[in-house]
Each structure stands twice: as C-alpha cells, then as structure tokens.
Design an enzyme around this catalytic site. Structure first.
Site, mmCIF file in Angstrom:
data_model
loop_
_atom_site.group_PDB
_atom_site.id
_atom_site.type_symbol
_atom_site.label_atom_id
_atom_site.label_comp_id
_atom_site.label_asym_id
_atom_site.label_seq_id
_atom_site.Cartn_x
_atom_site.Cartn_y
_atom_site.Cartn_z
ATOM 1 N N ASP A 126 -5.228 -5.079 2.209
ATOM 2 C CA ASP A 126 -4.956 -4.101 0.991
ATOM 3 C C ASP A 126 -3.485 -4.057 0.485
ATOM 4 O O ASP A 126 -2.953 -3.166 1.582
ATOM 5 C CB ASP A 126 -5.278 -2.781 0.490
ATOM 6 C CG ASP A 126 -5.406 -2.153 -1.385
ATOM 7 O OD1 ASP A 126 -4.179 -1.939 -1.563
ATOM 8 O OD2 ASP A 126 -6.629 -2.246 -2.238
ATOM 9 N N ILE A 127 -2.344 -3.907 -0.559
ATOM 10 C CA ILE A 127 -0.900 -4.138 0.209
ATOM 11 C C ILE A 127 -1.181 -2.267 -0.579
ATOM 12 O O ILE A 127 0.223 -2.168 0.149
ATOM 13 C CB ILE A 127 -0.181 -4.856 -1.355
ATOM 14 C CG1 ILE A 127 -0.235 -4.991 -2.311
ATOM 15 C CG2 ILE A 127 0.150 -6.592 -0.779
ATOM 16 C CD1 ILE A 127 0.399 -5.895 -3.524
ATOM 17 N N GLN B 107 -12.731 -0.672 -11.994
ATOM 18 C CA GLN B 107 -12.110 -1.457 -11.171
ATOM 19 C C GLN B 107 -10.634 -1.898 -11.798
ATOM 20 O O GLN B 107 -10.633 -1.387 -13.592
ATOM 21 C CB GLN B 107 -12.645 -2.949 -12.057
ATOM 22 C CG GLN B 107 -13.117 -4.129 -11.453
ATOM 23 C CD GLN B 107 -13.918 -5.128 -11.734
ATOM 24 O OE1 GLN B 107 -14.897 -5.130 -11.841
ATOM 25 N NE2 GLN B 107 -13.837 -6.336 -10.953
ATOM 26 N N HIS C 91 -14.364 -7.525 -5.461
ATOM 27 C CA HIS C 91 -13.815 -7.595 -4.236
ATOM 28 C C HIS C 91 -14.713 -6.242 -3.762
ATOM 29 O O HIS C 91 -14.780 -5.108 -4.182
ATOM 30 C CB HIS C 91 -12.048 -7.602 -4.143
ATOM 31 C CG HIS C 91 -11.474 -6.407 -4.734
ATOM 32 N ND1 HIS C 91 -11.524 -6.600 -6.610
ATOM 33 C CD2 HIS C 91 -11.047 -4.904 -5.428
ATOM 34 C CE1 HIS C 91 -10.746 -5.658 -7.371
ATOM 35 N NE2 HIS C 91 -11.058 -4.675 -6.234
ATOM 36 N N HIS D 70 -14.050 -3.519 -1.274
ATOM 37 C CA HIS D 70 -12.601 -2.228 -0.466
ATOM 38 C C HIS D 70 -14.194 -1.529 1.093
ATOM 39 O O HIS D 70 -14.460 -1.451 1.650
ATOM 40 C CB HIS D 70 -12.317 -0.934 -1.069
ATOM 41 C CG HIS D 70 -11.762 -1.651 -1.637
ATOM 42 N ND1 HIS D 70 -10.518 -1.507 -2.452
ATOM 43 C CD2 HIS D 70 -12.261 -1.828 -2.755
ATOM 44 C CE1 HIS D 70 -10.028 -1.305 -3.443
ATOM 45 N NE2 HIS D 70 -11.345 -1.512 -3.949
HETATM 46 P P1 DGP Z 1 -10.327 -2.161 -7.968
HETATM 47 O O1 DGP Z 1 -9.940 -2.689 -8.281
HETATM 48 O O2 DGP Z 1 -9.968 -0.242 -8.284
HETATM 49 O O3 DGP Z 1 -10.695 -2.255 -6.593
HETATM 50 O O4 DGP Z 1 -8.308 -1.933 -6.158
HETATM 51 C C1 DGP Z 1 -7.873 -3.479 -7.079
HETATM 52 C C2 DGP Z 1 -7.036 -3.157 -5.728
HETATM 53 O O5 DGP Z 1 -6.334 -4.359 -5.444
HETATM 54 C C3 DGP Z 1 -6.733 -1.309 -5.086
HETATM 55 O O6 DGP Z 1 -6.916 -0.815 -4.185
HETATM 56 C C4 DGP Z 1 -4.649 -2.829 -4.890
HETATM 57 C C5 DGP Z 1 -4.845 -3.744 -4.710
HETATM 58 N N1 DGP Z 1 -3.859 -4.729 -5.236
HETATM 59 C C6 DGP Z 1 -3.576 -5.388 -6.534
HETATM 60 N N2 DGP Z 1 -2.977 -5.802 -6.465
HETATM 61 C C7 DGP Z 1 -2.762 -6.467 -5.500
HETATM 62 C C8 DGP Z 1 -1.657 -7.942 -4.908
HETATM 63 O O7 DGP Z 1 -1.289 -8.257 -5.337
HETATM 64 N N3 DGP Z 1 -1.799 -8.080 -3.255
HETATM 65 C C9 DGP Z 1 -3.018 -7.173 -2.643
HETATM 66 N N4 DGP Z 1 -3.431 -7.483 -2.012
HETATM 67 N N5 DGP Z 1 -3.540 -6.431 -3.352
HETATM 68 C C10 DGP Z 1 -3.329 -5.766 -4.166
#
Ligand code: DGP
Length: 141
Positions: A34-35, A97, A103, A105
C-alpha cells in the site's frame, strides 16, 4: 451494486499499466505494498480475476486470496519483527471501500503502536522498494 469498472487503479496495476511495489505474484493473485501504509509493510492482496469486492468475487478466488494473505502475514512477522497482524477488507463506499477491485489489507503490527489513519500519508518510494524486497525475500524462505 455497480458493475466492475476495468479502469479502476488496481485493474491498471494488474495489467501492468501502472507500477507497484510487488511482494508476491502467482497465476491467480498479486500482492503489493500500500503506498499509503497504516504501518510499515502494509500489503494489499488481490485476485487477478475482476471482482469489485467480497460481494461478487468467486469463491475459489476468495479462498486463494485468503491463502496468500496468510502467507504474507507469516512473512511479515519475521520481515518486520511484528508482534501481530491486522487484516482488513472493505466493501462498497458505505463499508469503507475506496478502490473497487477486491483487496485484502495485511498490516504488520507492533505492540503498543497504533495504526495511522487510512490513506493518511504517502510513503517514500525508496522505503517502499526496500520493504517490498525484504518481504518478498521472507516469503521465499
Ligand atoms: P480501500 O479501498 O478503502 O480498502 O483503500 C484503498 C487502499 O489503497 C488505501 O489503503 C490506499 C491504497 N492505494 C490507493 N491508491 C493506490 C495506488 O495507486 N497504489 C497502491 N499500492 N495503493 C494505493
């Protein structure tokens, strides 16, 4: 529920159109950092097959993602000297979400250290690259 959008950001990562800090890949799943980690080593595990979330994913893909998440969690315990691991998975906007490709975590935890809020701060690229390498190496053992 809306249908799967093939232009979501994780679909682009799965197609190789956008980069990621990859920690694991097989024919059915991809895992990358996660970035905006809630703790160092915060990893996301995705099925390669299109699925918006838990509500439309195929049972076999869900089972495979769970299996990979377990492997990642075990590797995090050593790679990040974790004391525990938190698993989170959100479904639809009302469920928290934000990105609409399923995905899970997988977040390594240290005793007494609170997680950062969701998507609070982008981690430095060098740090993510080093952590992905460390976790991938622990997974290979
Ligand atoms: P959620 O849909 O609420 O589970 O959160 C999405 C997660 O994805 C959040 O923790 C931040 C992460 N995220 C958002 N954009 C990117 C991206 O471009 N690359 C990566 N690796 N993670 C991302």
């Amino acid at each position: 529920m809306p249908s799967y959008d093939p232009n979501n950001i994780f679909a682009k990562i799965l197609r190789g159109e956008l980069p990621c800090y990859k920690v694991y890949e097989d024919d059915k799943a991809l895992a990358f950092l996660d970035i905006m980690p809630r703790a160092p080593g915060h990893t996301l595990v995705l099925p390669k097959a299109p699925a918006r979330n838990l509500l439309d994913v195929g049972a076999d893909d869900l089972a495979h993602v769970a299996k990979v998440a377990q492997q990642i969690a075990k590797a995090q315990m050593t790679a990040f000297a974790a004391d525990g691991v938190t698993i989170q998975q959100f479904n639809e906007g009302a469920g928290g979400q934000v990105v609409f490709h399923l995905h899970v975590h997988v977040i390594p935890r240290k005793a007494g250290t609170a997680m950062k809020p969701p998507a609070a701060e982008k981690e430095k690229p060098d740090t993510l690259a080093e952590q992905a390498k460390k976790l991938a190496a622990a997974l290979a053992n």
